[in-house]
Design a protein around this motif. Sequence first.
Motif, short mmCIF file in Angstrom:
data_model
loop_
_atom_site.label_atom_id
_atom_site.label_comp_id
_atom_site.label_asym_id
_atom_site.label_seq_id
_atom_site.Cartn_x
_atom_site.Cartn_y
_atom_site.Cartn_z
N PRO A 172 0.81 -1.23 0.00
CA PRO A 172 0.00 0.00 0.00
C PRO A 172 0.85 1.27 0.00
CG PRO A 172 -0.80 -1.53 1.67
CD PRO A 172 0.45 -2.13 1.11
N GLY A 175 2.02 3.15 -3.34
CA GLY A 175 1.10 3.86 -4.22
C GLY A 175 1.44 5.34 -4.31
N GLN A 176 1.28 5.90 -5.48
CA GLN A 176 1.58 7.31 -5.71
C GLN A 176 0.34 7.97 -6.30
OE1 GLN A 176 4.71 8.58 -5.13
NE2 GLN A 176 5.69 6.62 -4.64
N GLU A 177 0.29 9.30 -6.24
CA GLU A 177 -0.82 9.95 -6.92
C GLU A 177 -0.50 9.97 -8.41
OE1 GLU A 177 -3.02 13.18 -5.20
OE2 GLU A 177 -2.01 12.89 -3.28
N GLN A 182 -4.00 2.22 -10.33
CA GLN A 182 -2.90 1.44 -9.77
C GLN A 182 -3.45 0.39 -8.81
OE1 GLN A 182 -0.36 4.04 -7.45
NE2 GLN A 182 -1.86 5.70 -7.59
N LEU B 24 -5.12 1.09 -5.46
CA LEU B 24 -4.51 2.11 -4.62
C LEU B 24 -5.01 3.48 -5.05
CD1 LEU B 24 -0.88 0.70 -4.80
CD2 LEU B 24 -2.37 0.63 -2.82
N THR B 25 -5.27 4.33 -4.05
CA THR B 25 -5.74 5.68 -4.40
C THR B 25 -4.59 6.69 -4.37
OG1 THR B 25 -6.18 6.25 -2.11
CG2 THR B 25 -7.98 5.22 -3.33
N GLY B 26 -3.48 6.31 -3.74
CA GLY B 26 -2.36 7.25 -3.58
C GLY B 26 -2.60 8.23 -2.44
N LEU B 27 -3.80 8.17 -1.82
CA LEU B 27 -4.11 9.09 -0.72
C LEU B 27 -3.61 8.50 0.59
CD1 LEU B 27 -7.82 9.86 -1.64
CD2 LEU B 27 -5.83 11.34 -2.04
N ARG B 28 -3.06 9.35 1.44
CA ARG B 28 -2.60 8.86 2.74
C ARG B 28 -2.88 9.89 3.83
NH1 ARG B 28 3.63 7.97 1.12
NH2 ARG B 28 2.67 7.20 -0.76
N HIS B 130 -2.95 4.36 4.43
CA HIS B 130 -3.07 4.39 2.96
C HIS B 130 -4.47 3.97 2.56
CE1 HIS B 130 1.22 5.04 2.40
NE2 HIS B 130 1.36 4.26 3.46
N ILE B 132 -7.28 2.56 0.30
CA ILE B 132 -7.37 1.54 -0.76
C ILE B 132 -8.82 1.32 -1.14
CG2 ILE B 132 -6.97 -0.92 -1.24
CD1 ILE B 132 -4.57 -0.71 0.70
N LYS B 133 -9.03 1.09 -2.43
CA LYS B 133 -10.40 0.90 -2.92
C LYS B 133 -10.61 -0.58 -3.25
CE LYS B 133 -12.02 3.85 -6.33
NZ LYS B 133 -12.17 4.19 -7.78
#
Lengths: 407, 226
Positions: A172, A175-177, A182, B24-28, B130, B132-133
Amino acid sequence: MNTHLKEYEPIVGTQILEELYLLAEKAKGWSVQNINSTSVGGGVAEILNRMIPLLQELGVKARWDVIKGGEKFYKVTKKFHNALHGKAEDISPDDFTAFLETGEMNCKTMELAGDIIFVHDPQPITLINRKDDHKGKWIWRCHIDVSNPDQRVWSFLRPFIDRYDSAVFSAPSFGQELPIRQFLIAPSIDPLSDKNKDLPQETIDLVLQKYHLDLAKPMVTQISRFDYLKDPLGVIDAFEIVQQHVDCQLVLAGGEATDDPESTEVLTKTRERAQANPDIHVLAIPSGSDIEINALQRASSVVVQKSIKEGFGLTVAEALWKAKPVVASAVGGITLQVTHKYSGLLSHSVEGAAYAIKQLLQNPDYAKRLGENGREHVRQNFLLTRHLRDYLLVFLSLFHEGDIIHL
Amino acid sequence: MAQVEPIRTHEPFHFSTRLHLRELTGLRAKNLKELLEHIKTVPGSVIYHHTHHFLIQHQYLSPEPPNDFAYWVTEVLNERELGERLASINTCEFTTIRALRNKIAETIEQFLNQKRGKFLKEADEGREFHFIKSISFIFPTPYTASNLKEFVSVLKKITIHSIYFHIFEARLRLEKETNDFSLWLETALEEKNLAKQIARLDPYTHTLEGLRDKIIRLIEAKLGKK
């Protein structure tokens, strides 16, 4: 010799296989071309070796091609690899040029033949420049821990990454924006491969004898390439703290991958450091000696993975599958495999690792329980059959929109 | 004495299954404020993932941890009181993800209001939350059942993914009022009592195998009485 899916039934159960066949019906006949930079050595080649025949058995036309590159190219990609893991590297403009030149050469020579082009890691990433003349779907599979990448290399790669249809990461935190979808897919181990299958005690003993290891002394082992990011010198430091109280031996064993010129240097330094201690065994084992690696893991009392950075750390899953108690750094994909005090012990320093190793050597019942929990966790989440299923799902996701997909 | 055949319906139950992929959304988030902000705005599939994935991923554990938010708040931020409040949100009570999301957000908001002005704990580097969807792939299995006997025999051999789909996903994510099993038992077989018994189970406090056993036992008890 290739294994067949049916052989996994006693391990994962009939139901899981049945579901896999049903799912594969939806992707039958698709051609998927995997491309990476080496056919031997390292986790990626290992997974592809096992995965391709099984995908074929499921009716997916899977193939595997390897890009070409010279010594200079691989030196640069090794620097990229380290930099993406966050290590400071001296990368010159010349290095970027060398990377692009080899990329261009591969773009000209690589035959593209897939409904889906599945590119593994940064080395072949520039093949995306062929997207306009090859209309299939493109996936970039990143096996590296990019949670905190060197921005210079990451920004250099970004324009390539952004043109893929999807990217796949192993944990997890990687992951990047990104402007593309992704997915999170952990890699896996193959329980039937030479590296993981059950071994008779005689085979294990023979391997120990071959490497002049003491059959009676508890063995602490780290299996990994000789690489700074695997911290073999840190493992020796931790072991020597343990040794002050427990009589035991340390095995540091690993092969050299063809795309990894740094490993010779690290191996030499590790040997120098270990020279004065007769209980430390540094073994450079030729790649492909999987039964030997398997035997060393099975003979261990504790398996260590003291990585500084880790994409996933397949050696951890291998050890857990053998129900071994593991001491590992809390980095990258390792935290997905080891839940502290439940399926192993996590550490953040040399002293922490030493303390954890000592705890496990001195409390065999506790160590056994952690190992058994670890094996069950691997059975549910990190075996090849789960990985196959996730790949099929990613392929299907390329052709379906939305979060709930009725097939 | 002639054996009584179980009632047969013309509307057989079709077993489906569901596999999921994590996107993955890339949001944290590194503190409660950021966590709350994202919880309020992320797609429902993200809330669904963080409140349900443990059921599949840790199926051999007793049903802990109950949701990722509670786990992170407790283990990483060391906010035990809030962690406990989040862990005890009864997912069963909610029939939509929207309502569940509101409850989680409200719980964090209340805590932040109490804490106003006080130092906000930050996660160590590398231990951020993190987002996640969950992407669901639903497809039919070859199994069907037209009476209770057939139903229970399929229940014994289908994957836990299929049980998961009909019990959890159908009710909350597809927003049906109850789980698929209860719905069919009641409407097609007129087994009102049995339907009610299954609907009353709190599936979140069982492992999936435990849940399978419980449903099988309820149906077999009913079959034994016939």
